[in-house]
Design a protein around this motif. Structure first.
Motif, PDB file in Angstrom:
ATOM      1  N   THR A  96       0.010  -3.661  -2.216  1.00  0.00           N
ATOM      2  CA  THR A  96       0.964  -2.471  -1.328  1.00  0.00           C
ATOM      3  C   THR A  96       0.458  -2.141  -0.117  1.00  0.00           C
ATOM      4  O   THR A  96      -0.518  -2.643   0.364  1.00  0.00           O
ATOM      5  CB  THR A  96       0.537  -1.353  -2.279  1.00  0.00           C
ATOM      6  OG1 THR A  96      -0.448  -0.884  -2.596  1.00  0.00           O
ATOM      7  CG2 THR A  96       1.011  -1.810  -3.807  1.00  0.00           C
ATOM      8  N   ASP A 100       4.943   2.329   0.187  1.00  0.00           N
ATOM      9  CA  ASP A 100       5.426   1.637  -0.963  1.00  0.00           C
ATOM     10  C   ASP A 100       5.227   2.776  -2.281  1.00  0.00           C
ATOM     11  O   ASP A 100       4.653   3.914  -1.948  1.00  0.00           O
ATOM     12  CB  ASP A 100       4.516   0.594  -1.225  1.00  0.00           C
ATOM     13  CG  ASP A 100       4.741  -0.737  -0.625  1.00  0.00           C
ATOM     14  OD1 ASP A 100       5.776  -0.674   0.066  1.00  0.00           O
ATOM     15  OD2 ASP A 100       4.042  -1.647  -0.854  1.00  0.00           O
ATOM     16  N   HIS A 101       5.805   2.496  -3.429  1.00  0.00           N
ATOM     17  CA  HIS A 101       5.937   3.218  -4.370  1.00  0.00           C
ATOM     18  C   HIS A 101       5.453   2.683  -5.709  1.00  0.00           C
ATOM     19  O   HIS A 101       5.953   1.443  -5.743  1.00  0.00           O
ATOM     20  CB  HIS A 101       7.307   4.106  -4.599  1.00  0.00           C
ATOM     21  CG  HIS A 101       7.287   4.723  -5.878  1.00  0.00           C
ATOM     22  ND1 HIS A 101       8.258   4.274  -6.939  1.00  0.00           N
ATOM     23  CD2 HIS A 101       6.923   5.866  -6.455  1.00  0.00           C
ATOM     24  CE1 HIS A 101       8.206   5.191  -8.085  1.00  0.00           C
ATOM     25  NE2 HIS A 101       7.129   6.178  -7.807  1.00  0.00           N
ATOM     26  N   ILE A 103       4.945   2.772  -9.903  1.00  0.00           N
ATOM     27  CA  ILE A 103       5.057   3.292 -11.192  1.00  0.00           C
ATOM     28  C   ILE A 103       3.929   2.851 -12.253  1.00  0.00           C
ATOM     29  O   ILE A 103       3.531   1.499 -12.241  1.00  0.00           O
ATOM     30  CB  ILE A 103       6.273   2.653 -11.825  1.00  0.00           C
ATOM     31  CG1 ILE A 103       7.506   3.405 -10.861  1.00  0.00           C
ATOM     32  CG2 ILE A 103       6.501   3.545 -13.272  1.00  0.00           C
ATOM     33  CD1 ILE A 103       8.879   2.781 -11.295  1.00  0.00           C
ATOM     34  N   THR A 127       3.137   7.508  -6.039  1.00  0.00           N
ATOM     35  CA  THR A 127       2.984   7.086  -7.526  1.00  0.00           C
ATOM     36  C   THR A 127       3.752   8.035  -8.391  1.00  0.00           C
ATOM     37  O   THR A 127       3.969   9.071  -8.105  1.00  0.00           O
ATOM     38  CB  THR A 127       1.437   6.926  -7.933  1.00  0.00           C
ATOM     39  OG1 THR A 127       0.882   8.235  -7.955  1.00  0.00           O
ATOM     40  CG2 THR A 127       0.477   6.009  -7.091  1.00  0.00           C
ATOM     41  N   THR A 128       4.315   7.356  -9.600  1.00  0.00           N
ATOM     42  CA  THR A 128       4.682   7.989 -10.485  1.00  0.00           C
ATOM     43  C   THR A 128       4.077   7.602 -11.971  1.00  0.00           C
ATOM     44  O   THR A 128       4.307   6.303 -12.032  1.00  0.00           O
ATOM     45  CB  THR A 128       6.360   7.727 -10.570  1.00  0.00           C
ATOM     46  OG1 THR A 128       6.797   8.369  -9.142  1.00  0.00           O
ATOM     47  CG2 THR A 128       7.071   9.041 -11.615  1.00  0.00           C
ATOM     48  N   LEU A 142      12.304   4.308 -10.808  1.00  0.00           N
ATOM     49  CA  LEU A 142      12.418   3.560  -9.750  1.00  0.00           C
ATOM     50  C   LEU A 142      12.798   4.098  -8.503  1.00  0.00           C
ATOM     51  O   LEU A 142      13.675   4.974  -8.382  1.00  0.00           O
ATOM     52  CB  LEU A 142      13.410   2.423 -10.180  1.00  0.00           C
ATOM     53  CG  LEU A 142      12.954   1.385 -11.085  1.00  0.00           C
ATOM     54  CD1 LEU A 142      13.838   0.549 -11.713  1.00  0.00           C
ATOM     55  CD2 LEU A 142      11.638   0.718 -10.541  1.00  0.00           C
ATOM     56  N   ARG A 143      12.593   3.889  -7.338  1.00  0.00           N
ATOM     57  CA  ARG A 143      12.728   4.198  -6.003  1.00  0.00           C
ATOM     58  C   ARG A 143      13.182   3.001  -5.336  1.00  0.00           C
ATOM     59  O   ARG A 143      12.719   1.804  -5.466  1.00  0.00           O
ATOM     60  CB  ARG A 143      11.862   4.854  -5.463  1.00  0.00           C
ATOM     61  CG  ARG A 143      11.444   6.257  -6.258  1.00  0.00           C
ATOM     62  CD  ARG A 143      10.213   7.039  -5.269  1.00  0.00           C
ATOM     63  NE  ARG A 143       9.703   8.020  -5.842  1.00  0.00           N
ATOM     64  CZ  ARG A 143       8.845   8.741  -5.657  1.00  0.00           C
ATOM     65  NH1 ARG A 143       8.159   8.530  -4.379  1.00  0.00           N
ATOM     66  NH2 ARG A 143       8.116   9.775  -6.185  1.00  0.00           N
ATOM     67  N   THR A 146       9.929   1.239  -4.275  1.00  0.00           N
ATOM     68  CA  THR A 146       8.968   0.717  -5.609  1.00  0.00           C
ATOM     69  C   THR A 146       8.646  -0.525  -5.403  1.00  0.00           C
ATOM     70  O   THR A 146       9.551  -1.583  -5.397  1.00  0.00           O
ATOM     71  CB  THR A 146       9.827   0.752  -7.105  1.00  0.00           C
ATOM     72  OG1 THR A 146      10.125   2.514  -7.121  1.00  0.00           O
ATOM     73  CG2 THR A 146       8.759   0.647  -8.150  1.00  0.00           C
ATOM     74  N   ILE A 149       5.163  -2.025 -11.011  1.00  0.00           N
ATOM     75  CA  ILE A 149       4.757  -1.388 -12.355  1.00  0.00           C
ATOM     76  C   ILE A 149       3.497  -1.644 -12.855  1.00  0.00           C
ATOM     77  O   ILE A 149       3.420  -2.920 -13.129  1.00  0.00           O
ATOM     78  CB  ILE A 149       5.921  -1.316 -13.084  1.00  0.00           C
ATOM     79  CG1 ILE A 149       7.341  -1.116 -12.615  1.00  0.00           C
ATOM     80  CG2 ILE A 149       5.645  -0.799 -14.479  1.00  0.00           C
ATOM     81  CD1 ILE A 149       8.594  -1.510 -13.373  1.00  0.00           C
ATOM     82  N   VAL A 176      10.754  -5.720  -8.332  1.00  0.00           N
ATOM     83  CA  VAL A 176       9.393  -5.214  -8.311  1.00  0.00           C
ATOM     84  C   VAL A 176       8.656  -6.057  -9.012  1.00  0.00           C
ATOM     85  O   VAL A 176       8.837  -6.889 -10.158  1.00  0.00           O
ATOM     86  CB  VAL A 176       9.506  -3.938  -8.700  1.00  0.00           C
ATOM     87  CG1 VAL A 176      10.396  -2.695  -7.959  1.00  0.00           C
ATOM     88  CG2 VAL A 176       9.646  -3.527 -10.267  1.00  0.00           C
TER      89      VAL A 176
END
Length: 395
Positions: A96, A100-101, A103, A127-128, A142-143, A146, A149, A176
């Motif tokens: 990453t 970035d994102h 999950i 982060t989520t 999701l974005r 992202t 996961i 992703v």
């Protein structure tokens, strides 16, 4: 005339032998000598197989990685790291970048939770955390940014199962990466790459090595470019695995199947036994019909359930203290996968950084315990738990 070579401190290689050792030799050397600069070039460029500096690889790491590669059906050589969190770090930081994102499952191992919720945001990686068994919740998280996961097949410590099939489809649909921590289940019960994961992680420290004397991690990717990035990052950041720990882990892997089968059978018996004891509020074991994810467990694990059992006592911290004091012969220690049964109290160990409210949301109370079942006689083990639970709930 005096032989000048005799005065050189390290003049010779190992003695020649027409036979070979049955046991893999331990190779603690930090450096490896090449004959010429040209030969060294060929090693770095891939024309010759050889070792240079142990941070970049060594024989004992390769031996263990090759065994794990076969077990996980990894298409490219996996990377050994100095710990399970080293493998998690290689993935989260090596694959990453800022912006970035990520999950993550909301019931990841405590340090993985801390890395996703505290360290990644500090580095500009959002982060989520969501329920890995709820595909709608994952989809909603999701974005456009992202990147991956991250989930565990069976969560630590509440033993909930991720919806791996749904996550595979969602990851492919969204473009992703799906990263699966397969530590609890091991390849004996579940093969993450075969199921469609892009990357698989193991804390080899646990059931794979199996004797509480090794600190190692392993990570492998289905895509060669990703796999190469993981290796380069691990080498650059010094996440290297100890030759001695790799040597010990190879020994442990030789008995993994036997240990896994014995431990999971005993775990099933212990789970049923605990469910019948007064003072036990609930029992979580993937193989039980009352597990909230029992259908998913059957589909994913196909009857080869893990050696982990979680349960909740009536009462608060005083009951937990009484239980551990009375559990004679069992180690109260924040680990799992040992040949001996160990007890973990998440509220005071792996999840202590969470607030009481956060722990409660995950179903972790002061009376909640995670048990890593070992190789003891099942009847003796059940008797120990009977006495310990009785002591915990005594007035």
């Amino acid at each position: 005339m005096k032989n000048e070579k005799a005065s050189v401190i390290r003049p010779d290689a190992l003695p020649h032998s027409a036979s070979r050792p049955v046991v893999t030799p331990l190779s603690p050397s930090v450096v490896y000598a090449s004959d010429t600069p040209d030969m060294l070039d060929q090693q770095y460029e891939g024309g010759l197989q050889g070792y240079t500096y142990s941070r970049e690889g060594h024989p004992n790491a390769d031996v263990v990685a090759k065994r794990l590669d076969r077990m996980e059906n990894a298409p490219f050589p996996g990377v050994m790291t100095g710990s399970g969190m080293g493998a998690v770090s290689a993935v989260l930081l090596g694959l990453t970048r800022s912006g970035d994102h990520v999950i993550g499952g909301n019931q990841l191992y405590g340090r993985s939770l801390r890395m996703t919720s505290e360290d990644l945001p500090r580095l500009g990686i959002a982060t989520t955390l969501v329920d890995a068994g709820d595909i709608d919740a994952v989809r909603a998280a999701l974005r456009p940014t992202t990147r991956m996961i991250l989930v565990e097949v069976v969560s630590n410590p509440t033993l909930r199962l991720a919806d791996i099939a749904g996550l595979v489809d969602l990851a492919r649909e969204s473009g992703v990466l799906l990263v699966v921590d397969n530590t609890f289940t091991t390849p004996m019960a579940f093969k993450a790459l075969d199921a469609g994961a892009d990357v698989v992680i193991h804390s080899v420290t646990k059931l794979l090595a199996g004797h509480s004397d090794v600190m190692l991690g392993y990570v492998a990717a289905r895509d060669k470019a990703l796999n190469d990035r993981l290796r380069v990052f691990a080498v650059t950041m010094g996440l290297s695995a100890s030759p001695f720990d790799c040597w010990l882990a190879e020994r442990g892997l030789l008995t993994l199947e036997l240990r896994f089968e014995r431990a999971q059978r005993t775990a099933a018996l212990l789970a049923d036994h605990l469910a019948g004891l007064p003072g036990v509020k609930r029992v979580l074991y993937p193989g039980r019909a009352d597990h909230p994810d029992t259908l998913r467990a059957k589909a994913l694990l196909k009857g080869r359930n893990c050696n982990m059992v979680s349960f909740e006592l009536d009462g608060a911290r005083h009951a937990a203290n009484a239980f551990t004091r009375a559990a004679e012969g069992l180690s109260f220690a924040p680990t799992l996968g040992d040949v001996g049964t160990t007890l973990s109290h998440p509220a005071s160990s792996s999840h202590r950084a969470l607030s009481p409210e956060q722990r409660a949301a995950l179903g972790i109370s002061e009376g909640f315990f995670r048990v890593s079942v070992g190789l003891e006689d099942p009847d003796n083990l059940c008797a120990i738990f009977t006495e310990a639970v009785s002591a915990a709930v005594a007035p």
